[in-house]
Scaffold this motif. Structure first.
Motif, mmCIF file in Angstrom:
data_model
loop_
_atom_site.group_PDB
_atom_site.id
_atom_site.type_symbol
_atom_site.label_atom_id
_atom_site.label_comp_id
_atom_site.label_asym_id
_atom_site.label_seq_id
_atom_site.Cartn_x
_atom_site.Cartn_y
_atom_site.Cartn_z
ATOM 1 N N ILE A 23 0.871 -1.168 0.000
ATOM 2 C CA ILE A 23 0.000 0.000 0.000
ATOM 3 C C ILE A 23 0.911 1.222 0.000
ATOM 4 O O ILE A 23 1.668 1.441 0.960
ATOM 5 C CB ILE A 23 -0.940 0.019 1.216
ATOM 6 N N LEU A 24 0.840 2.033 -1.071
ATOM 7 C CA LEU A 24 1.735 3.169 -1.244
ATOM 8 C C LEU A 24 0.958 4.469 -1.171
ATOM 9 O O LEU A 24 -0.161 4.575 -1.688
ATOM 10 C CB LEU A 24 2.454 3.079 -2.604
ATOM 11 N N SER A 25 1.557 5.444 -0.536
ATOM 12 C CA SER A 25 0.964 6.781 -0.517
ATOM 13 C C SER A 25 1.240 7.488 -1.836
ATOM 14 O O SER A 25 1.959 6.977 -2.699
ATOM 15 C CB SER A 25 1.528 7.580 0.657
ATOM 16 N N ARG A 26 0.696 8.704 -1.978
ATOM 17 C CA ARG A 26 0.903 9.460 -3.215
ATOM 18 C C ARG A 26 2.383 9.728 -3.464
ATOM 19 O O ARG A 26 2.846 9.744 -4.609
ATOM 20 C CB ARG A 26 0.132 10.781 -3.138
ATOM 21 N N ASP A 27 3.144 9.949 -2.377
ATOM 22 C CA ASP A 27 4.571 10.271 -2.501
ATOM 23 C C ASP A 27 5.465 9.037 -2.427
ATOM 24 O O ASP A 27 6.693 9.168 -2.347
ATOM 25 C CB ASP A 27 4.976 11.243 -1.385
ATOM 26 N N GLY A 28 4.879 7.861 -2.421
ATOM 27 C CA GLY A 28 5.670 6.638 -2.322
ATOM 28 C C GLY A 28 6.396 6.311 -3.614
ATOM 29 O O GLY A 28 6.236 7.001 -4.635
ATOM 30 N N PRO A 29 7.209 5.267 -3.615
ATOM 31 C CA PRO A 29 7.937 4.879 -4.825
ATOM 32 C C PRO A 29 6.990 4.494 -5.945
ATOM 33 O O PRO A 29 5.870 4.034 -5.704
ATOM 34 C CB PRO A 29 8.786 3.695 -4.359
ATOM 35 N N SER A 30 7.456 4.663 -7.160
ATOM 36 C CA SER A 30 6.632 4.335 -8.323
ATOM 37 C C SER A 30 6.599 2.830 -8.541
ATOM 38 O O SER A 30 7.388 2.074 -7.955
ATOM 39 C CB SER A 30 7.178 5.028 -9.568
ATOM 40 N N GLU A 31 5.673 2.418 -9.411
ATOM 41 C CA GLU A 31 5.582 0.990 -9.731
ATOM 42 C C GLU A 31 6.870 0.503 -10.366
ATOM 43 O O GLU A 31 7.329 -0.620 -10.095
ATOM 44 C CB GLU A 31 4.402 0.738 -10.661
ATOM 45 N N ASP A 32 7.495 1.331 -11.211
ATOM 46 C CA ASP A 32 8.753 0.933 -11.853
ATOM 47 C C ASP A 32 9.863 0.748 -10.829
ATOM 48 O O ASP A 32 10.705 -0.161 -10.968
ATOM 49 C CB ASP A 32 9.168 1.981 -12.890
ATOM 50 N N ASP A 33 9.867 1.595 -9.796
ATOM 51 C CA ASP A 33 10.897 1.451 -8.752
ATOM 52 C C ASP A 33 10.728 0.124 -8.006
ATOM 53 O O ASP A 33 11.710 -0.555 -7.695
ATOM 54 C CB ASP A 33 10.803 2.618 -7.762
ATOM 55 N N VAL A 34 9.476 -0.221 -7.709
ATOM 56 C CA VAL A 34 9.219 -1.485 -7.008
ATOM 57 C C VAL A 34 9.579 -2.668 -7.903
ATOM 58 O O VAL A 34 10.206 -3.637 -7.452
ATOM 59 C CB VAL A 34 7.752 -1.556 -6.566
ATOM 60 N N ARG A 35 9.213 -2.592 -9.157
ATOM 61 C CA ARG A 35 9.538 -3.679 -10.092
ATOM 62 C C ARG A 35 11.046 -3.846 -10.244
ATOM 63 O O ARG A 35 11.542 -4.968 -10.402
ATOM 64 C CB ARG A 35 8.911 -3.406 -11.453
ATOM 65 N N ALA A 36 11.761 -2.740 -10.203
ATOM 66 C CA ALA A 36 13.220 -2.831 -10.324
ATOM 67 C C ALA A 36 13.824 -3.645 -9.186
ATOM 68 O O ALA A 36 14.809 -4.373 -9.376
ATOM 69 C CB ALA A 36 13.823 -1.426 -10.348
ATOM 70 N N VAL A 37 13.216 -3.538 -8.002
ATOM 71 C CA VAL A 37 13.694 -4.324 -6.851
ATOM 72 C C VAL A 37 13.327 -5.793 -7.003
ATOM 73 O O VAL A 37 14.111 -6.691 -6.672
ATOM 74 C CB VAL A 37 13.111 -3.752 -5.544
ATOM 75 N N LEU A 38 12.140 -6.062 -7.528
ATOM 76 C CA LEU A 38 11.619 -7.429 -7.576
ATOM 77 C C LEU A 38 12.054 -8.208 -8.812
ATOM 78 O O LEU A 38 11.726 -9.389 -8.917
ATOM 79 C CB LEU A 38 10.081 -7.396 -7.523
ATOM 80 N N THR A 39 12.726 -7.584 -9.740
ATOM 81 C CA THR A 39 13.205 -8.299 -10.926
ATOM 82 C C THR A 39 14.661 -8.727 -10.790
ATOM 83 O O THR A 39 15.189 -9.408 -11.676
ATOM 84 C CB THR A 39 13.049 -7.435 -12.185
ATOM 85 N N LEU A 40 15.315 -8.317 -9.698
ATOM 86 C CA LEU A 40 16.685 -8.755 -9.463
ATOM 87 C C LEU A 40 16.681 -10.149 -8.842
ATOM 88 O O LEU A 40 15.762 -10.516 -8.110
ATOM 89 C CB LEU A 40 17.402 -7.768 -8.524
ATOM 90 N N LYS A 41 17.722 -10.932 -9.125
ATOM 91 C CA LYS A 41 17.826 -12.271 -8.553
ATOM 92 C C LYS A 41 17.871 -12.167 -7.044
ATOM 93 O O LYS A 41 18.449 -11.241 -6.492
ATOM 94 C CB LYS A 41 19.078 -12.976 -9.074
ATOM 95 N N PRO A 42 17.254 -13.114 -6.329
ATOM 96 C CA PRO A 42 16.645 -14.379 -6.786
ATOM 97 C C PRO A 42 15.162 -14.275 -7.106
ATOM 98 O O PRO A 42 14.508 -15.310 -7.206
ATOM 99 C CB PRO A 42 16.860 -15.290 -5.579
ATOM 100 N N PHE A 43 14.618 -13.044 -7.257
ATOM 101 C CA PHE A 43 13.179 -12.895 -7.458
ATOM 102 C C PHE A 43 12.815 -12.932 -8.941
ATOM 103 O O PHE A 43 13.623 -12.565 -9.816
ATOM 104 C CB PHE A 43 12.680 -11.580 -6.845
ATOM 105 N N ARG A 44 11.585 -13.358 -9.187
ATOM 106 C CA ARG A 44 11.022 -13.330 -10.532
ATOM 107 C C ARG A 44 9.525 -13.080 -10.414
ATOM 108 O O ARG A 44 8.832 -13.778 -9.669
ATOM 109 C CB ARG A 44 11.280 -14.644 -11.264
ATOM 110 N N ILE A 45 9.025 -12.059 -11.107
ATOM 111 C CA ILE A 45 7.604 -11.710 -11.040
ATOM 112 C C ILE A 45 6.814 -12.621 -11.978
ATOM 113 O O ILE A 45 7.115 -12.707 -13.170
ATOM 114 C CB ILE A 45 7.387 -10.235 -11.423
ATOM 115 N N ARG A 46 5.800 -13.269 -11.429
ATOM 116 C CA ARG A 46 4.932 -14.117 -12.243
ATOM 117 C C ARG A 46 3.666 -13.395 -12.666
ATOM 118 O O ARG A 46 3.234 -13.485 -13.805
ATOM 119 C CB ARG A 46 4.566 -15.388 -11.459
ATOM 120 N N ARG A 47 3.033 -12.672 -11.727
ATOM 121 C CA ARG A 47 1.830 -11.890 -12.030
ATOM 122 C C ARG A 47 1.860 -10.624 -11.186
ATOM 123 O O ARG A 47 2.515 -10.571 -10.151
ATOM 124 C CB ARG A 47 0.548 -12.685 -11.722
ATOM 125 N N SER A 48 1.134 -9.623 -11.650
ATOM 126 C CA SER A 48 1.068 -8.366 -10.906
ATOM 127 C C SER A 48 -0.320 -7.759 -11.035
ATOM 128 O O SER A 48 -1.067 -8.058 -11.984
ATOM 129 C CB SER A 48 2.131 -7.379 -11.403
#
Length: 231
Positions: free
Chosen positions: A159-184
């Motif tokens: 749950i992100l506030s208006r000033d929170g990180p963007s979706e791209d910023d979060v995805r950048a964290v979750l696409t690094l090993k050992p993580f892999r995004i299956r659905r969003s």
């Protein structure tokens, strides 16, 4: 397997099967599995007694000269192994989330049955080798298994506030090993600017590990009001 056995040999075979079955069953008992120490002992002793019974009737095996009936004493331990399939199947359970439990317990019961047959036949070296290999597998390899990187599934909700990180910023964290995004999934409240991001992830981690360190760091970023981690 000797043709004739005395009382001392019977006792030695019984004690060997009892003691080794107890030790192997203790592992299942300590982890509160479906088949614990007593079940494992009973299985091992049943196999041992079946093999000793076959040993007793062994001198009567064969075919008489004037008879069409032939006795195969080895069918008795074979029936024990077949019956173990039903007990082993009863120890296996499938949870509603698809996770299967009890496979190791079922395999332990089948293994103890074979070990009991060895001791019941007086094959102490073979039974002892089975016991040692069982101890190594159940007790020692368990510690090795904890350090193996398993593929695991998890669900992350932010749950992100208006000033929170963007979706791209979060995805950048979750696409690094050992993580892999299956659905969003993304939900935005236009009035407040709050956003809800949900990700189904697959990652490699040791068995029993808790919240990954990278997710902990993500939770401390400003603008993240709530983080839920299901695994």
């Amino acid at each position: 397997m000797t043709l004739h056995i005395d009382l001392a040999e019977f006792a030695l075979r019984f004690l060997s099967a009892f003691a080794t079955s107890l030790v192997l069953g203790l592992d299942r008992e300590l982890h509160e599995r479906a088949a614990g120490m007593r079940t494992t002992i009973l299985v091992g002793l049943a196999a041992c007694f079946a093999m000793m019974s076959a040993n007793l009737i062994l001198p009567m095996g064969g075919k008489q000269a004037d008879s069409y009936v032939q006795m195969d004493v080895m069918r008795l331990p074979l029936g024990i192994l077949t019956g173990m399939g039903f007990i082993g199947a009863g120890a296996i359970m499938r949870r509603s989330d698809g996770f299967v439990l009890g496979v190791t317990t079922a395999a332990t019961l089948w293994f103890v049955t074979v070990m009991g047959l060895c001791f019941g036949a007086g094959q102490y070296v073979l039974g002892g080798a089975a016991f040692v290999s069982g101890i190594v597998t159940l007790w020692l390899l368990k510690h090795v298994e904890r350090h193996i990187q398993h593929d695991r599934d998890a669900r992350l909700t932010l749950i992100l506030s208006r000033d929170g990180p963007s979706e791209d910023d979060v995805r950048a964290v979750l696409t690094l090993k050992p993580f892999r995004i299956r659905r969003s999934f993304v939900r935005i409240e236009p009035a407040t600017g709050r956003r809800e991001l949900r990700f189904e992830l697959r990652y490699a981690g040791p068995q029993g590990a808790g919240l990954p360190e990278r997710i902990e760091r993500l939770a401390k970023q400003p603008g993240i009001e709530q983080l839920d981690w299901e695994f």
